[in-house]
Design a protein around this motif. Sequence first.
Motif, mmCIF file in Angstrom:
data_model
loop_
_atom_site.group_PDB
_atom_site.id
_atom_site.type_symbol
_atom_site.label_atom_id
_atom_site.label_comp_id
_atom_site.label_asym_id
_atom_site.label_seq_id
_atom_site.Cartn_x
_atom_site.Cartn_y
_atom_site.Cartn_z
ATOM 1 N N LYS A 76 0.839 -1.191 0.000
ATOM 2 C CA LYS A 76 0.000 0.000 0.000
ATOM 3 C C LYS A 76 0.881 1.250 0.000
ATOM 4 C CE LYS A 76 -3.811 2.047 2.484
ATOM 5 N NZ LYS A 76 -4.511 2.108 3.767
ATOM 6 N N GLU A 129 -8.552 -6.264 -2.556
ATOM 7 C CA GLU A 129 -9.332 -5.365 -3.413
ATOM 8 C C GLU A 129 -8.905 -3.921 -3.232
ATOM 9 O OE1 GLU A 129 -13.289 -6.765 -2.637
ATOM 10 O OE2 GLU A 129 -13.193 -8.153 -4.361
ATOM 11 N N GLU A 130 -8.554 -3.598 -2.028
ATOM 12 C CA GLU A 130 -8.042 -2.248 -1.791
ATOM 13 C C GLU A 130 -6.757 -2.012 -2.594
ATOM 14 O OE1 GLU A 130 -7.704 -1.268 2.362
ATOM 15 O OE2 GLU A 130 -6.473 0.510 1.952
ATOM 16 N N LYS A 185 -5.844 -3.546 -5.267
ATOM 17 C CA LYS A 185 -6.173 -3.529 -6.688
ATOM 18 C C LYS A 185 -6.693 -2.143 -7.100
ATOM 19 C CE LYS A 185 -8.959 -5.683 -10.238
ATOM 20 N NZ LYS A 185 -9.811 -6.765 -10.687
ATOM 21 N N ALA A 186 -7.604 -1.616 -6.294
ATOM 22 C CA ALA A 186 -8.161 -0.300 -6.604
ATOM 23 C C ALA A 186 -7.055 0.750 -6.627
ATOM 24 C CB ALA A 186 -9.230 0.067 -5.564
ATOM 25 N N LEU A 187 -6.185 0.665 -5.642
ATOM 26 C CA LEU A 187 -5.083 1.619 -5.555
ATOM 27 C C LEU A 187 -4.164 1.510 -6.772
ATOM 28 C CD1 LEU A 187 -3.983 3.753 -3.605
ATOM 29 C CD2 LEU A 187 -2.750 1.935 -2.401
ATOM 30 N N SER A 188 -3.880 0.297 -7.149
ATOM 31 C CA SER A 188 -2.989 0.083 -8.299
ATOM 32 C C SER A 188 -3.603 0.653 -9.567
ATOM 33 C CB SER A 188 -2.695 -1.416 -8.438
ATOM 34 O OG SER A 188 -3.101 -1.942 -9.671
ATOM 35 N N GLU A 189 -4.905 0.500 -9.700
ATOM 36 C CA GLU A 189 -5.571 1.064 -10.880
ATOM 37 C C GLU A 189 -5.587 2.585 -10.819
ATOM 38 O OE1 GLU A 189 -9.249 -1.062 -10.823
ATOM 39 O OE2 GLU A 189 -8.331 -2.866 -11.682
ATOM 40 N N ALA A 190 -5.890 3.093 -9.630
ATOM 41 C CA ALA A 190 -5.951 4.542 -9.478
ATOM 42 C C ALA A 190 -4.602 5.191 -9.798
ATOM 43 C CB ALA A 190 -6.381 4.891 -8.050
ATOM 44 N N ASP A 209 -4.693 -9.396 -9.905
ATOM 45 C CA ASP A 209 -5.815 -10.347 -9.876
ATOM 46 C C ASP A 209 -5.361 -11.729 -9.437
ATOM 47 O OD1 ASP A 209 -8.084 -8.770 -10.603
ATOM 48 O OD2 ASP A 209 -7.234 -8.608 -12.620
#
Lengths: 387, 387, 387, 387
Positions: B99, B122-123, B125-130, B361
């Motif tokens: 993180k 999931e957190e 993953k979201a961060l990586s995309e953001a 993923d």
Amino acid sequence: MTNNRKKPIRWGMVGGGRGSQIGYIHRSAAHRDDVFALAAGAFDIDPERGRAFGVDLGLDEARSYPDYAAMFATEAGRADGIEAVSIATPNNTHFAICKAALEHDLHVICEKPLCFTIAEAEELKALSEARGRIVGVTYGYAGHQMIEQARAMVRNGDLGEIRIVNLQFAHGFHSAAVEEQNASTRWRVDAKFAGPSYVLGDVGTHPLYIAKVILPHLKIRRLLCTRQSFVKSRAPLEDNAVTLMEYDNGAIATIWSSAVNAGSMHGQKIRIVGSKASIEWWDERPNQLSYEIQGEPARILERGMDYLYPEARIDDRIGGGHPEGLFEAWANLYRRFGFAINRERGLAPAGIEEHVFPDVDAGLEGVRWVENCVRSADAGGIWLDYR
Amino acid sequence: MTNNRKKPIRWGMVGGGRGSQIGYIHRSAAHRDDVFALAAGAFDIDPERGRAFGVDLGLDEARSYPDYAAMFATEAGRADGIEAVSIATPNNTHFAICKAALEHDLHVICEKPLCFTIAEAEELKALSEARGRIVGVTYGYAGHQMIEQARAMVRNGDLGEIRIVNLQFAHGFHSAAVEEQNASTRWRVDAKFAGPSYVLGDVGTHPLYIAKVILPHLKIRRLLCTRQSFVKSRAPLEDNAVTLMEYDNGAIATIWSSAVNAGSMHGQKIRIVGSKASIEWWDERPNQLSYEIQGEPARILERGMDYLYPEARIDDRIGGGHPEGLFEAWANLYRRFGFAINRERGLAPAGIEEHVFPDVDAGLEGVRWVENCVRSADAGGIWLDYR
Amino acid sequence: MTNNRKKPIRWGMVGGGRGSQIGYIHRSAAHRDDVFALAAGAFDIDPERGRAFGVDLGLDEARSYPDYAAMFATEAGRADGIEAVSIATPNNTHFAICKAALEHDLHVICEKPLCFTIAEAEELKALSEARGRIVGVTYGYAGHQMIEQARAMVRNGDLGEIRIVNLQFAHGFHSAAVEEQNASTRWRVDAKFAGPSYVLGDVGTHPLYIAKVILPHLKIRRLLCTRQSFVKSRAPLEDNAVTLMEYDNGAIATIWSSAVNAGSMHGQKIRIVGSKASIEWWDERPNQLSYEIQGEPARILERGMDYLYPEARIDDRIGGGHPEGLFEAWANLYRRFGFAINRERGLAPAGIEEHVFPDVDAGLEGVRWVENCVRSADAGGIWLDYR
Amino acid sequence: MTNNRKKPIRWGMVGGGRGSQIGYIHRSAAHRDDVFALAAGAFDIDPERGRAFGVDLGLDEARSYPDYAAMFATEAGRADGIEAVSIATPNNTHFAICKAALEHDLHVICEKPLCFTIAEAEELKALSEARGRIVGVTYGYAGHQMIEQARAMVRNGDLGEIRIVNLQFAHGFHSAAVEEQNASTRWRVDAKFAGPSYVLGDVGTHPLYIAKVILPHLKIRRLLCTRQSFVKSRAPLEDNAVTLMEYDNGAIATIWSSAVNAGSMHGQKIRIVGSKASIEWWDERPNQLSYEIQGEPARILERGMDYLYPEARIDDRIGGGHPEGLFEAWANLYRRFGFAINRERGLAPAGIEEHVFPDVDAGLEGVRWVENCVRSADAGGIWLDYR
Ligand SMILES: NC(=O)c1ccc[n+]([C@@H]2O[C@H](COP(=O)([O-])OP(=O)(O)OC[C@H]3O[C@@H](n4cnc5c(N)ncnc54)[C@H](O)[C@@H]3O)[C@@H](O)[C@H]2O)c1
Ligand SMILES: NC(=O)c1ccc[n+]([C@@H]2O[C@H](COP(=O)([O-])OP(=O)(O)OC[C@H]3O[C@@H](n4cnc5c(N)ncnc54)[C@H](O)[C@@H]3O)[C@@H](O)[C@H]2O)c1
Ligand SMILES: NC(=O)c1ccc[n+]([C@@H]2O[C@H](COP(=O)([O-])OP(=O)(O)OC[C@H]3O[C@@H](n4cnc5c(N)ncnc54)[C@H](O)[C@@H]3O)[C@@H](O)[C@H]2O)c1
Ligand SMILES: NC(=O)c1ccc[n+]([C@@H]2O[C@H](COP(=O)([O-])OP(=O)(O)OC[C@H]3O[C@@H](n4cnc5c(N)ncnc54)[C@H](O)[C@@H]3O)[C@@H](O)[C@H]2O)c1
């Protein structure tokens, strides 16, 4: 490996006729050391073909019977009548033929599965005890010498406490619907002839029995089974199944039974893991046993060598290096059937008490296991207390 | 196998210090083809030992940091600051370090398990995309070329419809309570550091990911898991587990995860059975793949040969016959991480779109699977819909 | 497996250009543990292609030279000039390049064969001694850890007295006249480039050197060789040869060298038979060593395990179970070259005296053996005293 | 696998008494399919022990003879006298017993070596022709089905032109001077009983004969042999030998014969290399044949499968997957002996013309080869034209 062959057991066969899969190995094994002598037979569902076959085998024409009922009745009336009979017919007939044989005071060597239900098996067991006749079941692979070695190793504590038992008999010969062409396969996938299961009973019971030989002290506490019919037309009979089991000592076991393991020959493999070491055996290379002590190089034990336990050396026919095969395994089994029968006949040689062979309890156990597996699978693959 | 090494990715490490199990192979793989260049590190829980080690590795003293927080903060302020970081610390620290790294806009290569819960994954993953940063997970065995061959074979229909998937990673190194002496083992069997499972996460996720690579089209529908602590002091963490799974196409799978398979080295084996053929692979002989078409002789495919699919030949470093090992597998993986990172950097070579690598993923999937397994096991080994 | 990388050896290459068979593994091995750092190169017979390749590898343009003469001259004039050079060109150029390198006071790592005649090899040896520079020869397979284990076992008497040595390196890649299409093969079967032999020198010298490592105390007394050109156009160079040898202790040896062993990958196998036990090793499964004590089960020793001799554990990069491959073997070799060079540079770490590596004597021995084999073969396959 | 057993061949044995190495497998093979029926015997050098043993085997007391002379004479006078005899005595007695048997118009199945000199072998051959009686020699390993498969493959051109033939039978059981304790070994290392060689004749002739079966079209042009007595007391008999051979088509062969290959079980291996493909077979895993086409994955052929050539399927007793062993190989051989004898008896079934078996020429060839090897070895290991 020489035997007293002065008084071979007078022996008959039901089934195992010309072209059958398994008839030849019965005769080959029974005759191997002259413990049995073929004296009568009802070899075929087709009376004429059966009689002709018996004559070809060298039988007296009068003793090559059209059916087993005739054989049992007639032989019972002869002074030199058969004393034992082997049954190598499709599964659905085993119970009736076994029962008839015992009722004629014959020793019985029956193909697996012994019958279809625990109730039937218990009836046969009671009958066998009442008549003082043995019932043997041909879990043939158990006759390989390395199985005796494995049994002795476990008994001697070489593996430590048993933790994990991985069993499989998973061949690929029925990956496609070959039963459309092949009669020997057709009845196997038809519940009417095969009973409540296909691969569980047909192949899974083999390593199950071997595990019993090697691990006599372990009892199944509960199990769970899931089964599939990858060739759809076989449903409700399965062509693949996975069984999970817990033993009473806390050990865990898996059995993979399959006829759709494409490209695999037999795939009968046994791995037993203990707290100190594991052993592994594969029926296609039956002369080797891998012995793996944690922290040491794996050892490849070879059949016929002096370093094996005496229990494994009893059945030796030829020294190490020379490959033995399934025929020797079966011959070993038939020798043990013969010893047990000869004990009843008052002819048993001394000092063979420790010989273990698949008897009526082994037959019962196979039926019980299939019944438990099917019950679990049909309830959605749930855990069931073993009973 | 030559690479554009003009602009290697500036790279740092957290963990993997002197004496650690896995630090060396990270550096070896990252450097293999000069795709990455080590520029900074916080290698050890002990700041002093970590700094000294970094200097020994040739780092600028100023960039051998006492801890990851200092590293991320300082490097972010440098024009030549690191662009990517690998995390090779005990499991419990992965989430926080990942993180923090993403928050500093670093690409992340994280050891498995990515974290402890689906929510955490999931957190990330979201961060990586953001942030537009990749997260790679080092399922290193997946980098072996024969896995790409297997994937291509399945895609090309060489196996037919998939029916059975048998997976195992079952070593024996922890048959006894070696953690009493060994620190690298100690944290693995302590839920505080290891998370909700030992062998499920530590070894089982490896073949799970390989199966995903080979069988991308299959989804787990439900599963059942039973786990044991044969070394009692490890409870509630398991040192052995069996997982049964059903895929959405009706295929059935088993995964055996173990650290008490006495005498086994790795025992990571993959067998995939289709309606036409099976393939089998063993990580200890990674250059061979057995290809068994039902009714034909088994074929032994060899790494580096012209008859392999092009997808498998991409990573070839040396011709057939010459054994490649785990270091090449990891180097292949790092190359793919590098390609993905370089794509973000606008430096990616053309024509490598089909490369698959364990991404966020895959990390999430591993965590999900462990969570499902533990849930099933702790409920008594029952079937659960996979979620 | 961490190294002092503060003062890597400044290193250059001759040959091993783009598309060459063996260039990549040289660079990979030399860089593995930062013992060497590539600083210059003359990579190709085609000057332009060579320079471009060097630049691609990240070299300073000025130090990517059109030919080795220019490189040696220019580098000698630089304060940061190269200290060592690897030579990976076709055989016929080795002598001249080695000589030039030594005359420029460079340490040399040369591909096998070192040169074509004993006289040449002796000249190189004298020069290397006069200049105080090492000459290493890349018998790369000798770097596998299990070879060190074998050496230690023999030294410790685990095999008893040595009786029989069976060696082979017999691949099948040149079963047909592939040289018509393939340049890397073409020069190998042309005496002008390959020297007096093809397979004897190209493959046979590899197990010959390994035998020397394992059995340093044995001397060849006499030998006999027969060679064939099964692909006729290769004559007088052989694509198959059998050599019989007698050692001074009465042991007997065979070496099968072949490029027409159809279907074989490498077929490099070593079996050493002693009065008590044998060992067997196969380069395609380099992590295992079979140890067979007469009268006991064969043992499979595994790389990376604690039960190995310390000499075998020195080079360990990752624990047992994880397969290492040829790249680690070469990296081990390069590390030893580096140690030897660093000793000359006054930088050698203590305690590595027992490291053995293929030096100028090993190079000379390979040349000598080929010369003796060719002499015997060309005289009709007769016994010759080894000289 | 059922045979007309109405008129089994009346059969006797000389040697193979209680405790002998090889007697049991003769009886087992002869009886396997009721082609032969044991009717008489002179089993032992000790008349009393021999007679008792015969009786134990179930023989009529009158037909368990004290010696072979008595047996041949008496049986010749009986209407139901034996028609064939097997000879399983130490080597030095074979010639005299064979000769006596043929002179009594018996078909003969003799252990190898048939006799000690070419002259003797030719005398037996002439006698056998004059009397119209067959002489078979028990090169038992040649009875394995995969040997027939290999023969058919070569005939069908699957390997291309034959180039290299590598043969070995190299066990380790006599690594030490076990003959001091073991009578079966003692005579083998004593020229008086064993003849001019130990391992060349005792083990080397087995793969030699198999090569003849597979490669009937190749003739040995010249050979060279070197032999050693690693256990000194065995001299002049060798316990290890290497033979190099050239065939008339230019192919090259090696045969390694050994009894001191420590830790090896049998080590009987055959590798035949052609211009297109190679095959490899190992007698300890007799159900598999490796088939390696250059440029394709190696294929593992399995006994009992439909894809084998019909010639290999003739002898099938049980389907693929079930391991067959040495006993089936011998039984196959005895069946062929039986066919040949029955042809003479006018009882041969039709359609078996292509059956090949080790006949008097095979016996002669073994003797010739040993004689040539010994001649070469004793001349210092020189090339000799084969004669
Ligand atoms: N132990 C093992 O390893 C093993 C292996 C194969 C088969 N089996 C078992 O052997 C049994 C036979 O299997 P198979 O594959 O040989 O079957 P098969 O179909 O090949 O042969 C069955 C034989 O039984 C005869 N038969 C059928 N009904 C009969 C009857 N009422 N009376 C007399 N003969 C009758 C048939 O004519 C035929 O000759 C089965 O129970 C099977 O499970 C066991
Ligand atoms: N992918 C694989 O095949 C594989 C194999 C082994 C280990 N692993 C994973 O790698 C990770 C590390 O395992 P290991 O066996 O190398 O452990 P280890 O105990 O041998 O080494 C851990 C290292 O991390 C350092 N460290 C610990 N906390 C740190 C922190 N907060 N900051 C910086 N450094 C810290 C330690 O000092 C040590 O150098 C684990 O997550 C493990 O699951 C993966
Ligand atoms: N140790 C081993 O296991 C091993 C394996 C393969 C090859 N080799 C040896 O390596 C050497 C090279 O073999 P290869 O298969 O890589 O050959 P190759 O033909 O594939 O490559 C040779 C390389 O050398 C370059 N070259 C040729 N002449 C040159 C010159 N005068 N100056 C600079 N560069 C020049 C070529 O351009 C090419 O890049 C040979 O001596 C061979 O015996 C050793
Ligand atoms: N074909 C094979 O694979 C194979 C394997 C082993 C032995 N053999 C051959 O078999 C023969 C016997 O070898 P073995 O190992 O069984 O020997 P052995 O010493 O174990 O047994 C020899 C037997 O012959 C008996 N005998 C000796 N002289 C006799 C005589 N004059 N008359 C009657 N009986 C006599 C002995 O009493 C004994 O029973 C040898 O020629 C040997 O080369 C062949």
